[in-house]
Design a protein around this motif. Sequence first.
Motif, mmCIF file in Angstrom:
data_model
loop_
_atom_site.group_PDB
_atom_site.id
_atom_site.type_symbol
_atom_site.label_atom_id
_atom_site.label_comp_id
_atom_site.label_asym_id
_atom_site.label_seq_id
_atom_site.Cartn_x
_atom_site.Cartn_y
_atom_site.Cartn_z
ATOM 1 N N UNK A 252 0.808 -1.213 0.000
ATOM 2 C CA UNK A 252 0.000 0.000 0.000
ATOM 3 C C UNK A 252 0.843 1.265 0.000
ATOM 4 N N UNK A 253 1.954 1.269 0.704
ATOM 5 C CA UNK A 253 2.798 2.451 0.708
ATOM 6 C C UNK A 253 3.342 2.715 -0.692
ATOM 7 N N UNK A 254 3.745 1.656 -1.376
ATOM 8 C CA UNK A 254 4.237 1.806 -2.754
ATOM 9 C C UNK A 254 3.138 2.350 -3.660
ATOM 10 N N UNK A 255 1.897 1.949 -3.425
ATOM 11 C CA UNK A 255 0.770 2.460 -4.216
ATOM 12 C C UNK A 255 0.584 3.953 -3.996
ATOM 13 N N UNK A 256 0.667 4.387 -2.737
ATOM 14 C CA UNK A 256 0.524 5.811 -2.445
ATOM 15 C C UNK A 256 1.665 6.624 -3.050
ATOM 16 N N UNK A 257 2.884 6.122 -2.925
ATOM 17 C CA UNK A 257 4.036 6.815 -3.498
ATOM 18 C C UNK A 257 3.879 6.932 -5.015
ATOM 19 N N UNK A 258 3.391 5.874 -5.648
ATOM 20 C CA UNK A 258 3.223 5.895 -7.102
ATOM 21 C C UNK A 258 2.219 6.961 -7.541
ATOM 22 N N UNK A 259 1.202 7.204 -6.734
ATOM 23 C CA UNK A 259 0.219 8.238 -7.058
ATOM 24 C C UNK A 259 0.888 9.611 -7.034
ATOM 25 N N UNK A 260 1.687 9.874 -6.007
ATOM 26 C CA UNK A 260 2.350 11.171 -5.900
ATOM 27 C C UNK A 260 3.424 11.353 -6.975
ATOM 28 N N UNK A 261 3.947 10.264 -7.486
ATOM 29 C CA UNK A 261 4.919 10.331 -8.582
ATOM 30 C C UNK A 261 4.244 10.331 -9.950
ATOM 31 N N UNK A 262 2.917 10.354 -9.953
ATOM 32 C CA UNK A 262 2.095 10.354 -11.179
ATOM 33 C C UNK A 262 2.354 9.128 -12.052
ATOM 34 N N UNK A 263 2.606 8.006 -11.393
ATOM 35 C CA UNK A 263 2.783 6.720 -12.072
ATOM 36 C C UNK A 263 1.953 5.683 -11.317
ATOM 37 N N UNK A 264 0.673 5.946 -11.220
ATOM 38 C CA UNK A 264 -0.218 5.147 -10.387
ATOM 39 C C UNK A 264 -0.191 3.682 -10.751
ATOM 40 N N UNK A 265 0.008 2.854 -9.737
ATOM 41 C CA UNK A 265 -0.072 1.403 -9.910
ATOM 42 C C UNK A 265 -1.540 1.054 -10.057
ATOM 43 N N UNK A 266 -1.880 0.446 -11.174
ATOM 44 C CA UNK A 266 -3.280 0.113 -11.454
ATOM 45 C C UNK A 266 -3.608 -1.292 -10.964
ATOM 46 N N UNK A 267 -4.836 -1.499 -10.502
ATOM 47 C CA UNK A 267 -5.250 -2.840 -10.093
ATOM 48 C C UNK A 267 -5.342 -3.777 -11.307
ATOM 49 N N UNK A 268 -5.172 -5.054 -11.030
ATOM 50 C CA UNK A 268 -5.338 -6.063 -12.082
ATOM 51 C C UNK A 268 -6.830 -6.375 -12.182
ATOM 52 N N UNK A 269 -7.327 -6.430 -13.399
ATOM 53 C CA UNK A 269 -8.729 -6.757 -13.612
ATOM 54 C C UNK A 269 -8.832 -8.147 -14.201
#
Length: 70
Positions: free
Chosen positions: A51-68
Amino acid sequence: MPITNNLAEQALRMAKVKQKISGCFGTEHGVDTFFTIRSHLATMNKQKAKLFACLVSVFNRQTIQPRFAT
């Protein structure tokens, strides 16, 4: 409210706790922001993402997307 395995109730529980602690959400924008972040993190948590990596990715504008599912 008793804790259950019901995923819908679990998803709403944090919102109710936040509302109880702060008294309200303040603005409509605040509500939208809270639920957007909460929904994304809940989805990523179910997919065992860090989850921390997900939040960091949002602030870096490289959002980790969920797998569908396909």
